[in-house]
Write a protein that holds these residues in place. Structure first.
Motif, PDB file in Angstrom:
ATOM      1  N   ALA A   1       0.828  -1.209   0.000  1.00 62.36           N
ATOM      2  CA  ALA A   1       0.000   0.000   0.000  1.00 62.36           C
ATOM      3  C   ALA A   1       0.862   1.259   0.000  1.00 62.36           C
ATOM      4  CB  ALA A   1      -0.935  -0.006   1.206  1.00 62.36           C
ATOM      5  N   LEU A   2       1.927   1.254   0.795  1.00 60.15           N
ATOM      6  CA  LEU A   2       2.795   2.434   0.841  1.00 60.15           C
ATOM      7  C   LEU A   2       3.544   2.616  -0.472  1.00 60.15           C
ATOM      8  CD1 LEU A   2       4.028   4.733   2.605  1.00 60.15           C
ATOM      9  CD2 LEU A   2       5.916   3.160   3.050  1.00 60.15           C
ATOM     10  N   THR A   3       4.030   1.517  -1.026  1.00 57.56           N
ATOM     11  CA  THR A   3       4.752   1.600  -2.301  1.00 57.56           C
ATOM     12  C   THR A   3       3.863   2.194  -3.385  1.00 57.56           C
ATOM     13  OG1 THR A   3       6.101  -0.323  -1.694  1.00 57.56           O
ATOM     14  CG2 THR A   3       6.020   0.279  -4.039  1.00 57.56           C
ATOM     15  N   LYS A   4       2.617   1.751  -3.411  1.00 59.09           N
ATOM     16  CA  LYS A   4       1.674   2.271  -4.410  1.00 59.09           C
ATOM     17  C   LYS A   4       1.362   3.736  -4.150  1.00 59.09           C
ATOM     18  CE  LYS A   4      -2.943   1.453  -6.338  1.00 59.09           C
ATOM     19  NZ  LYS A   4      -4.171   0.586  -6.268  1.00 59.09           N
ATOM     20  N   ALA A   5       1.116   4.098  -2.907  1.00 55.90           N
ATOM     21  CA  ALA A   5       0.724   5.473  -2.575  1.00 55.90           C
ATOM     22  C   ALA A   5       1.837   6.472  -2.849  1.00 55.90           C
ATOM     23  CB  ALA A   5       0.310   5.559  -1.104  1.00 55.90           C
ATOM     24  N   THR A   6       3.086   6.017  -2.769  1.00 54.21           N
ATOM     25  CA  THR A   6       4.232   6.914  -2.979  1.00 54.21           C
ATOM     26  C   THR A   6       4.843   6.746  -4.365  1.00 54.21           C
ATOM     27  OG1 THR A   6       5.753   5.307  -1.976  1.00 54.21           O
ATOM     28  CG2 THR A   6       4.765   6.963  -0.507  1.00 54.21           C
ATOM     29  N   ASP A   7       4.086   6.139  -5.279  1.00 51.48           N
ATOM     30  CA  ASP A   7       4.555   5.914  -6.663  1.00 51.48           C
ATOM     31  C   ASP A   7       5.891   5.188  -6.700  1.00 51.48           C
ATOM     32  OD1 ASP A   7       2.331   7.221  -7.810  1.00 51.48           O
ATOM     33  OD2 ASP A   7       3.267   9.179  -7.549  1.00 51.48           O
ATOM     34  N   GLY A   8       6.007   4.178  -5.825  1.00 54.02           N
ATOM     35  CA  GLY A   8       7.195   3.339  -5.821  1.00 54.02           C
ATOM     36  C   GLY A   8       8.344   3.852  -4.972  1.00 54.02           C
ATOM     37  N   HIS A   9       8.179   5.015  -4.375  1.00 55.80           N
ATOM     38  CA  HIS A   9       9.291   5.620  -3.621  1.00 55.80           C
ATOM     39  C   HIS A   9       9.514   4.947  -2.272  1.00 55.80           C
ATOM     40  CE1 HIS A   9      12.032   8.793  -2.271  1.00 55.80           C
ATOM     41  NE2 HIS A   9      11.343   8.847  -1.130  1.00 55.80           N
ATOM     42  N   GLY A  10       8.451   4.686  -1.513  1.00 54.69           N
ATOM     43  CA  GLY A  10       8.585   4.167  -0.160  1.00 54.69           C
ATOM     44  C   GLY A  10       8.803   5.286   0.842  1.00 54.69           C
ATOM     45  N   PHE A  11       9.171   4.933   2.076  1.00 54.14           N
ATOM     46  CA  PHE A  11       9.362   5.967   3.100  1.00 54.14           C
ATOM     47  C   PHE A  11      10.810   6.440   3.146  1.00 54.14           C
ATOM     48  CE2 PHE A  11      10.023   2.072   5.759  1.00 54.14           C
ATOM     49  CZ  PHE A  11      11.284   2.357   6.264  1.00 54.14           C
ATOM     50  N   ASP A  12      10.969   7.713   3.481  1.00 57.00           N
ATOM     51  CA  ASP A  12      12.298   8.250   3.785  1.00 57.00           C
ATOM     52  C   ASP A  12      12.633   8.030   5.257  1.00 57.00           C
ATOM     53  OD1 ASP A  12      12.904   9.659   1.161  1.00 57.00           O
ATOM     54  OD2 ASP A  12      10.988  10.591   1.696  1.00 57.00           O
ATOM     55  N   LEU A  13      11.588   8.027   6.076  1.00 56.32           N
ATOM     56  CA  LEU A  13      11.756   7.803   7.516  1.00 56.32           C
ATOM     57  C   LEU A  13      10.577   6.994   8.017  1.00 56.32           C
ATOM     58  CD1 LEU A  13      13.100   8.425  10.305  1.00 56.32           C
ATOM     59  CD2 LEU A  13      11.659  10.481  10.397  1.00 56.32           C
ATOM     60  N   CYS A  14      10.860   6.041   8.882  1.00 55.92           N
ATOM     61  CA  CYS A  14       9.799   5.253   9.524  1.00 55.92           C
ATOM     62  C   CYS A  14       9.957   5.337  11.022  1.00 55.92           C
ATOM     63  CB  CYS A  14       9.865   3.792   9.080  1.00 55.92           C
ATOM     64  SG  CYS A  14       8.674   2.704   9.917  1.00 55.92           S
ATOM     65  N   LEU A  15       8.870   5.630  11.718  1.00 47.17           N
ATOM     66  CA  LEU A  15       8.816   5.632  13.177  1.00 47.17           C
ATOM     67  C   LEU A  15       8.001   4.407  13.575  1.00 47.17           C
ATOM     68  CD1 LEU A  15       9.901   7.683  15.298  1.00 47.17           C
ATOM     69  CD2 LEU A  15       7.580   8.633  15.400  1.00 47.17           C
ATOM     70  N   ASP A  16       8.698   3.411  14.130  1.00 47.99           N
ATOM     71  CA  ASP A  16       8.049   2.127  14.378  1.00 47.99           C
ATOM     72  C   ASP A  16       8.027   1.775  15.853  1.00 47.99           C
ATOM     73  OD1 ASP A  16       6.860  -0.385  13.923  1.00 47.99           O
ATOM     74  OD2 ASP A  16       8.809  -1.350  13.935  1.00 47.99           O
ATOM     75  N   MET A  17       6.850   1.422  16.362  1.00 47.41           N
ATOM     76  CA  MET A  17       6.705   0.989  17.749  1.00 47.41           C
ATOM     77  C   MET A  17       6.306  -0.482  17.842  1.00 47.41           C
ATOM     78  SD  MET A  17       3.170   2.996  18.653  1.00 47.41           S
ATOM     79  CE  MET A  17       3.716   4.515  17.888  1.00 47.41           C
ATOM     80  N   VAL A  18       6.359  -1.196  16.714  1.00 45.82           N
ATOM     81  CA  VAL A  18       5.897  -2.582  16.682  1.00 45.82           C
ATOM     82  C   VAL A  18       7.041  -3.564  16.848  1.00 45.82           C
ATOM     83  CG1 VAL A  18       4.613  -4.315  15.380  1.00 45.82           C
ATOM     84  CG2 VAL A  18       3.967  -1.905  15.213  1.00 45.82           C
TER      85      VAL A  18
END
Length: 339
Positions: A210-227
């Motif tokens: 979902a993120l790859t599609k929403a960002t036109d293949g770019h992905g995240f520059d930063l991820c804040l993860d609590m999982v």
């Protein structure tokens, strides 16, 4: 030291968890009211936030740092009623808020003046009491360590939590683009209402796709993860080249099998931190930046905590039950009706 007439007695009510367990393990007991020393100030607590680390401490998994009391609570807001011999930043009567290593679930609490700020004008105690823990955490991890800049994509897991709702607002205030994950349509919509650009229901969609599609293949520059757990490898897959992953909690556990090749091939940066055990000086640095960067927004009624619910201090067990259940934003203990 100067103490005003607001000091009711030499003892105060506090919350402890003598034995690990569920919300019912919490007990309200009496303890001697502390006396501030050095650069400490004594605060008559008006509101205190309930946070995930409090739940972990209640369950026996997150003991206080050496030298800290076993009274729960990491953040307070209230009125200064006494100052230590070396304290000069605040005066008796000042409205303040800030971080404590323990002791927030109490009628009175001592706090080092360097880890406290003046409460923003015009903001009520409930909102002020919900600022310290999440805003200090998000600022140090997303801005200081994560180096989020304008125009970048940040992925925030647990977008509807206290941390998540705070991170969304700070990221948007910094001009970033925000994607979040949450577990229901209601939570996703709340995050969108706060300014998130993309909301992914992780129960219905694979967040990497979902993120790859929403960002036109770019992905995240930063991820804040609590999982943590199996999310770590999936985060690496969702990262843009040169992306940064900051681990701030481990709700799915501390162990993960990592595809190190993804880190190498994409030139990724993977770090993490905790806040509670940091030195007074480290926390003071965060407090100073928050005062400079966010105080103007708070005083304009912007970038304030999302409040899920407020419980009287005497109903702390119910407040923890709420923390253990699905909720959106912060759970707050109020002391205003108790004295």
């Amino acid at each position: 030291m100067a103490i005003t007439k607001n000091t009711r007695s030499k003892t105060m009510k506090v919350v402890i968890a003598p034995e690990p367990g569920g919300p019912e393990a919490l007990q309200i007991v009496e303890m001697e009211t502390p006396t501030p020393s050095g650069r400490e100030v004594l605060v008559e607590v008006k509101a205190a936030g309930v946070n995930r680390p409090d739940v972990m401490q209640r369950m026996g998994g997150y003991p206080p740092p050496p030298g800290a009391s076993d009274v729960l609570g990491l953040e307070i807001a209230g009125e200064v009623i006494a100052v230590g011999s070396e304290a000069s930043r605040f005066a008796v009567g000042d409205r303040v808020f800030g971080l404590v290593a323990s002791g927030g679930y109490a009628e009175y609490a001592v706090i080092d003046e360097r880890n406290a700020l003046l409460a923003p004008a015009g903001v009520d105690w409930t909102a002020v009491g919900g600022i310290p823990e999440t805003y200090f955490t998000v600022w140090t991890n997303m801005i200081q360590r994560g180096q989020l800049t304008k125009g970048e994509w940040v992925l925030i897991h647990g977008g509807s939590s206290g941390i998540g709702t705070t991170a969304i607002q700070i990221a948007k205030a910094r001009g970033a683009r925000v994607a979040i994950t949450a577990g229901s349509a209601e939570k996703c919509q709340k995050c969108l209402d706060l300014g998130a650009d993309v909301a992914i229901n992780y129960k219905e969609e694979d967040f990497v796709e979902a993120l790859t599609k929403a960002t036109d293949g770019h992905g995240f520059d930063l991820c804040l993860d609590m999982v943590g757990g199996e999310y770590v490898n999936r985060n690496l897959a969702a990262a843009a080249p040169g992306g940064r992953l900051v681990q701030i909690a481990l709700q799915a556990g501390p162990e993960a099998t990592i595809n190190v090749w993804q880190i190498m091939a994409k030139k990724l940066w993977f770090t993490g931190s905790t806040l509670r055990a940091r030195s007074v000086e480290e926390k003071a640095e965060i407090a100073n930046e928050l005062e400079q960067e966010l105080m103007p927004l708070w005083e304009n009624g912007q970038c304030l905590p999302v409040i899920d619910s407020v419980y009287p201090f005497e109903e702390v067990v119910d407040a923890h039950r709420r923390m253990d259940a699905p909720h959106i934003g912060k759970v707050i203990l109020s002391f205003e009706g108790d004295r």
